[in-house]
Design an enzyme around this catalytic site. Structure first.
Site, mmCIF file in Angstrom:
data_model
loop_
_atom_site.group_PDB
_atom_site.id
_atom_site.type_symbol
_atom_site.label_atom_id
_atom_site.label_comp_id
_atom_site.label_asym_id
_atom_site.label_seq_id
_atom_site.Cartn_x
_atom_site.Cartn_y
_atom_site.Cartn_z
ATOM 1 C CD GLU A 67 -2.892 -1.193 2.359
ATOM 2 O OE1 GLU A 67 -2.811 -0.274 3.209
ATOM 3 O OE2 GLU A 67 -3.710 -2.105 2.439
ATOM 4 C CD GLU A 70 -3.260 -6.030 4.200
ATOM 5 O OE1 GLU A 70 -2.064 -5.952 3.845
ATOM 6 O OE2 GLU A 70 -3.836 -5.146 4.859
#
Length: 821
Positions: free
Chosen positions: A431, A507
């Site tokens: 991210e 994720e």
């Protein structure tokens, strides 16, 4: 001479009998005991004659911050978490665990070596900004606290090799992390001595270019330092998992232009590595110069093939499979960040029983012990190094070092772990804000190219959460494997737009729950918050950016091109207490875990187990059945099972049979009765197979008055090594042995004999009891006590007592290694 030395090494794994071979044998010391530690910056602490007698005596690995105390004021962060869609800054409490990890710490010890040897220090991890001094001179600096690093200190060693002073300065800056990073020399420190001509740290690379049932080809590339223009002879034996020699090569040659020395082997009828059968080989390499043995180096490896096929998925050894993975932070709950092999093995054993077959090291380089255990126990790995690149997430995060240090860190990570068969892909980040930068793809390519250069055998992914950016700017298209964090509703779009025709759930879920806590009604809810600062264990609550687990199950089941998932997270961890992270003290640990901070499975464990563990039966009922004051009200009852249907009874009354179906995504994977009327007594479930045959039965009962403490452990025998651990589960039960699921009284511990109390935890994300003190409040009737073996054999006894209860005790045998069966 060569054959004699080879024979002696293989049979005895010790120094050869002659003085020549003794000198040739490399030696490794583990620097564990004899350290001195102090927190705070100290002038002249690196000087050999410095008086550290008033410093604390510690054993390494060591985490200085885990002892607390917890405080709201520890590392308060006024930030907007952009990856969570926040646009305005707010006070984040407990974001880094509420522990005092910020500051400077010094460690000092001494070590001896033999004179006229090459000496290398290896640090498996040092948190953080490590400055290493030997005999008063700086040997190296390494800023990343998670990565392993080494430095050759030969020039700094005392002439006689004795009484060398090693000093290490570490500093954790405020707002340098967004979870609990740990503090100190929290991983192992090694001293390696060799002859001048030797194989360096991580100096071999093994690949298996051809893998089949009948034979496999093995290519070994060996780096040798300081050989100059001398001709080398390398003798390598490949040893099978049983220790038998299955291939041998003796090759002569020179190190040309710094290129490694290459040897090729054929292994007939190889035992292939897989999670179900984690077979491991060893390559034992001996280096000779002018018929003199100068070094011996062992490389452990596995034989297996991996393929990622567009539209089809992931193949291990030619067989299609989906990743049933979890993400894990590096802390070990109440033990903090200090590495312990038994604690890691305990975690992996729980995950293996759940059916988990893969680990993502989120979001940092792992401890080498974890990677070795994944090799041995059969877990595939995605190893990941960074949570930020050149654009910051944290004011004092890794972005300060990225431009100068990223390649150094990547090279260390790749060379360290590329021989491990468990590693099936690399991740280059999580991210990262850079993903939305107009030229962010260039940074990604820079990192991916390093992976391809150092290890051309594995693909590269990145955990991406900004779908619009990465689909439009070329970032996702450039990666070998596009990995998406959440955004399950956009998988199909990504598959259709991206050239790889594959999507990885890098994720997933971010379901939140507190073990044994249930909120009515049981319904899907994002960012649910309650006055008690807990989350419901009906497994239907999740964060704003995520979804319930069932959606990820369905994606894996319905589309060949999905590669599977890595759930956030396998275990609760210290820090990031979402959704209670904004001025919500005392929350200070996560609620994402399938297993809580005390290593006790939550209900969600059995939901995953019912799908992932295909070899064993699962039948689990929730919630508990102690709802005093709710008589006559509806209490939803869920059943997680591998069977297709089940019938529910309360005190003998049937609530009917439920069968898994496609009415909603939850109905595909759970059996649910939302209209059960609470009355104290007995809840029974009978599970049926697809043919309607009764296969299993489970009963839970309303508990009576708390009566006694019950202790149990899977670890009945420990090694007398001063490190081994026993995890003891404590339950408060009624006179019939039923768990009292709402009891939260304080329990005191006393340990006698061949061991000591190490820590305890209860899994409550709001509890401020200190882990290292011998007392802990129960949370919903349970907690975990961790005991540590002594170095002396004997019996260790734990006694647990609490006001109003009959005490409990348990004995554990502590045996020396030569006593083990």
């Amino acid at each position: 001479m060569r054959l004699q030395n080879l024979f002696i090494f293989i049979l005895f794994s010790t120094f050869a009998a002659t003085s020549l071979s003794t000198r040739a044998q490399r030696n490794e010391q583990l620097l564990e005991e004899g350290w001195r530690f102090t927190k705070g910056d100290v002038t002249d602490a690196a000087t050999p004659g410095f008086d550290d007698s008033r410093w604390e005596s510690v054993t390494v690995p060591h985490d200085w911050a885990i002892y607390g105390p917890f405080s709201r004021e520890n590392d308060l962060q006024n930030v907007a978490v952009t990856q969570n869609f926040e646009t305005q800054a707010s006070i984040k409490t407990g974001r880094t665990g509420g522990l005092p990890y910020v500051g400077v710490g010094w460690y000092r010890t001494t070590f001896d070596t033999k004179p006229d040897q090459e000496v290398t220090l290896v640090f498996d991890g040092a948190m953080s900004e490590a400055r290493v001094y030997v005999n008063g001179q700086e040997a190296c600096f390494w800023p990343c606290g998670y990565n392993s690093f080494y430095c050759n200190v030969t020039r700094l060693i005392n002439p006689d090799g004795r009484n060398n002073t090693l000093a290490v300065r570490l500093e954790n800056r405020p707002q340098s992390s967004r979870w609990y990073p740990g503090a100190g020399l929290y991983r192992n420190v090694h001293v390696i001595t060799t002859n001048r001509i030797h194989i360096p740290v991580w100096g071999t690379q093994i690949t298996t270019p051809h893998v089949a049932d009948d034979y496999a080809s093995v290519c070994l590339r060996t780096s040798v330092e300081n050989s100059g223009q001398k001709e080398l002879t390398l003798v390598t034996e490949i040893l099978s998992p049983e220790g038998k020699t299955v291939a041998t090569k003796e090759n002569k040659g020179f190190i040309n232009h710094g290129q490694p020395f290459t040897q090729n082997f054929v292994v007939e009828r190889p035992a292939l590595w897989s999670p179900e059968s984690p077979s491991l080989y060893r390559a034992v390499t001996k280096v000779y110069v002018e018929d003199k043995l100068t070094d011996t180096y062992t490389t452990r490896f596995g034989i297996r093939s991996i393929e990622y096929v567009a539209d089809k998925g992931f193949y291990l050894n030619g067989k299609l499979r989906k990743f049933q993975g979890v993400c894990n932070h590096h802390d070990l709950g109440p033990l903090g960040a200090a590495i312990n092999v038994k604690a890691l093995r305990h975690q992996l054993t729980l995950l293996k029983d759940m059916g988990c077959d893969a680990i993502r090291t989120a979001h940092n380089m792992p401890a080498p012990e974890l990677v070795a255990l994944c090799d041995e126990m059969g877990f595939m790995m995605m190893i990941e190094p960074f949570d930020e690149w050149d654009i910051a997430k944290c004011d004092n995060g890794y972005h300060r070092f990225f431009n100068e240090w990223a390649e150094h860190d990547m090279v260390n990570m790749l060379r360290h772990y590329r021989n491990h068969p468990c590693v099936v892909m690399w991740s280059i980040g999580n991210e990262v804000p850079t993903q939305c930068s107009p030229e962010g793809y260039k940074v990604a390519k820079f990192l991916q190219d390093i992976c391809h250069r150092e290890d051309p055998t594995r693909p590269v992914t990145c955990g991406m959460d900004q779908v619009d950016c990465v689909l439009d700017n070329g970032f996702a298209a450039m990666l070998d494997i596009p990995g998406f964090n959440y955004r399950a509703h956009r998988y199909t779009e990504a598959y259709e737009r991206l050239p790889q025709n594959l999507v990885l759930g890098s994720e997933t879920s971010s379901t939140v729950s507190s073990r044994g806590v249930y909120k009515f009604p049981a319904q899907r809810k994002a960012d649910a918050k309650y006055d008690d600062h807990q989350s419901s264990s009906y497994d239907l609550e999740y964060c704003s950016w995520s979804n319930i687990p069932d959606m990820d199950f369905a994606l894996a089941d319905d589309y060949n091109w999905t590669l599977g998932q890595f759930v956030w997270t396998g275990f609760d961890y210290l820090g990031e207490p979402s959704p209670y992270d904004t001025d919500a003290w005392p929350n200070h640990s996560s609620m994402f875990g399938i297993i809580d901070l005390a290593s006790i499975p939550k209900d969600r464990y059995y939901l995953y187990r019912s799908l992932w563990n295909r070899n064993e039966e699962t039948l689990h009922i929730l919630p508990h059945w102690n709802w005093e004051g709710h008589e006559g009200e509806k209490v939803p009852v869920f059943v997680y099972t591998n069977y297709s249907s089940a019938e529910l009874f309360v005190n003998g009354k049937s609530y009917g049979k439920q069968t898994k179906n496609n009415q909603t995504v939850e109905n595909r994977y759970r059996l649910m009765w939302h209209d059960v009327v609470y009355e104290p007594g007995e809840v029974k479930v009978i599970a049926y197979d697809r043919n309607g045959k009764a296969m299993a039965e489970k009963v839970i009962r309303t508990a009576g008055k708390p009566h006694r403490i019950e202790l149990s452990t899977p670890h009945h025998t420990l090694n007398a090594d001063g490190k081994d651990l026993a995890y003891v589960t404590l339950r408060i039960v009624d006179k019939d042995g039923n768990l009292c699921p709402t009891d939260g009284r304080l329990v005191n511990f006393n340990v006698k004999g061949a061991g000591r109390y190490r820590a305890s935890a209860n899994g409550d994300p709001t509890c401020l009891d200190l882990f290292h003190l011998p007392r802990m409040h129960a949370f919903n009737g349970m907690l975990t006590v961790i005991l540590q073996a002594s170095k002396e054999a004997g019996t260790m006894e734990l006694k647990a007592s609490a006001k109003g209860l009959k005490s409990g005790s348990i004995q554990i045998d502590v045996k020396s290694l030569n006593q083990q069966p």
